[in-house]
Design a protein around this motif. Structure first.
Motif, short mmCIF file in Angstrom:
data_model
loop_
_atom_site.label_atom_id
_atom_site.label_comp_id
_atom_site.label_asym_id
_atom_site.label_seq_id
_atom_site.Cartn_x
_atom_site.Cartn_y
_atom_site.Cartn_z
N TYR A 8 -8.22 -41.07 -17.92
CA TYR A 8 -7.11 -42.02 -18.05
C TYR A 8 -7.63 -43.44 -18.24
O TYR A 8 -7.09 -44.20 -19.06
N LEU A 9 -8.69 -43.81 -17.52
CA LEU A 9 -9.27 -45.15 -17.67
C LEU A 9 -9.94 -45.33 -19.02
O LEU A 9 -10.16 -46.46 -19.47
N HIS A 10 -10.26 -44.21 -19.70
CA HIS A 10 -10.86 -44.27 -21.03
C HIS A 10 -9.82 -44.07 -22.14
O HIS A 10 -10.17 -43.76 -23.28
N ASP A 11 -8.56 -44.28 -21.78
CA ASP A 11 -7.45 -44.28 -22.76
C ASP A 11 -7.22 -42.95 -23.46
O ASP A 11 -6.70 -42.91 -24.58
N ILE A 12 -7.62 -41.85 -22.85
CA ILE A 12 -7.32 -40.54 -23.42
C ILE A 12 -5.85 -40.23 -23.14
O ILE A 12 -5.39 -40.40 -22.01
N PRO A 13 -5.07 -39.83 -24.15
CA PRO A 13 -3.63 -39.56 -23.95
C PRO A 13 -3.39 -38.57 -22.82
O PRO A 13 -4.16 -37.64 -22.60
N LEU A 14 -2.28 -38.76 -22.10
CA LEU A 14 -1.97 -37.92 -20.95
C LEU A 14 -1.84 -36.45 -21.31
O LEU A 14 -2.26 -35.58 -20.56
N TYR A 15 -1.26 -36.17 -22.48
CA TYR A 15 -1.08 -34.76 -22.84
C TYR A 15 -2.43 -34.08 -23.13
O TYR A 15 -2.59 -32.88 -22.88
N VAL A 16 -3.41 -34.86 -23.61
CA VAL A 16 -4.74 -34.30 -23.84
C VAL A 16 -5.45 -34.08 -22.50
O VAL A 16 -6.12 -33.07 -22.30
#
Length: 333
Positions: A8-16
């Motif tokens: 999450y802190l690395h901006d990966i989308p929540l659905y991924v």
């Protein structure tokens, strides 16, 4: 849990994050399953307590062991309070969608477009009319050439390996000194906290005074403990992995091509510090990992990338604005 917070802190989308977490064994279902994990203080060694009579509620330290360190948990909470970003749908054919920027600053979208022959071709496009509308094939080929020129020769890799060993030894010595200082501060803060507790038990101070000073000292204790834990942890396994994988830098083009779409996106953001633009058929950036910028003049010569390094001296007034218009600076005698 650590994977979710780090992703999450690395901006990966929540659905991924949700999809990959299921593969790792995450069993919870529901549309907000990941969000509930990210906002639950239990994983940071704390508990949400409801207020009772004159006792205020809130989040307080618990006695169970934390899975997530306090700093990471706070960073995630701060980020989740910000307005939600536009959801980016990951597409293997458009890995730069939502990352690559137009020269105007807008994030480029990406979608297939049907040509005269009836076939579909992928394009990156700016939402502003008459701005970028780039062939994804061209953009990807250019980026592949850029990564090829970023690749490091073996002699530089060898030098990095040697210097990293020296640097790790220096950091270990430095960390040891800081840990000793933090332990002294921790002992002092705990002694003050116990003193406040004792005075409250003996009715020597009010509940309001107790709450104020206990919170202050408890924050110091938590901060010191987090620092001691972080600085005392010697991740030799991670260092070994670094040493082994440094050889991958000799062929960044192949490394990028073999990566998953999420890895590609993280790699591009890391290399260019999320500052990769496109204008007039060429990539542009003010920031790049110095180690990988040695061939930037050749990249410019080949029409691949313009690296206009960000100045460190911001007191110097630039001679041109965003639109490259000259700016007259008036001086007084």
């Amino acid at each position: 849990m650590k994977f979710m917070y780090d992703s999450y802190l690395h901006d990966i989308p929540l659905y991924v994050i949700k999809e990959q977490a299921f593969k790792l064994g995450f069993k919870a279902r529901g549309n907000t399953a990941v969000e509930r994990i990210l906002t639950n203080p239990v994983y940071a060694g704390m508990l949400q307590v409801q207020g009772y009579k004159e006792y205020p509620g809130g989040i307080f330290p618990a006695i169970h062991e934390a899975i997530i360190d306090n700093t990471t948990w706070q960073l995630v909470q701060n980020k989740m309070k910000k307005p939600e970003k536009i959801r980016t749908i990951l597409d293997e054919n458009l890995p730069l969608r939502g990352i690559l920027k137009c020269h105007c600053g807008n994030i480029l979208t990406g979608a297939p477009s049907r040509g005269k022959s009836g076939k579909y071709f992928n394009y990156y496009k700016c939402k502003t009319s008459k701005h970028n509308n780039i062939s994804a094939l061209k953009a990807h080929n250019q980026l592949a050439e850029i990564f090829e020129l970023m690749s490091l020769p073996q002699n530089i890799i060898s030098d990095i390996k040697k210097s990293s060993v020296t640097k790790m030894e220096e950091n270990l010595k430095s960390n040891k000194l800081v840990v000793n200082q933090k332990k002294i501060l921790l002992d002092a803060a705990q002694e003050k906290m116990f003193s406040v507790e004792e005075k409250w038990i003996k009715n020597e101070i009010s509940k309001e005074t107790y709450d104020r000073w206990y919170t202050t000292y408890n924050t110091e204790v938590t901060s010191c403990k987090d620092s001691i834990t972080r600085l005392s942890h010697v991740d030799k396994h991670a260092f070994t992995i670094l040493q082994k994988n440094l050889d991958l830098l000799v062929d960044l083009k192949s490394l990028y091509n073999r990566a998953t779409i999420t890895q590609k996106r993280e790699f591009v953001k890391l290399v260019f510090d999320s500052n990769l633009y496109y204008q007039d058929g060429i990539y542009r950036t003010p920031t790049m990992i110095d180690l990988l910028s040695r061939n930037h003049l050749l990249m410019k010569q080949k029409g691949l990338l313009l690296y206009n390094k960000k100045r460190d001296d911001f007191s110097i007034i630039p001679s041109s604005g965003v639109a490259e218009n000259r700016t007259r600076v008036q001086t007084s005698n």
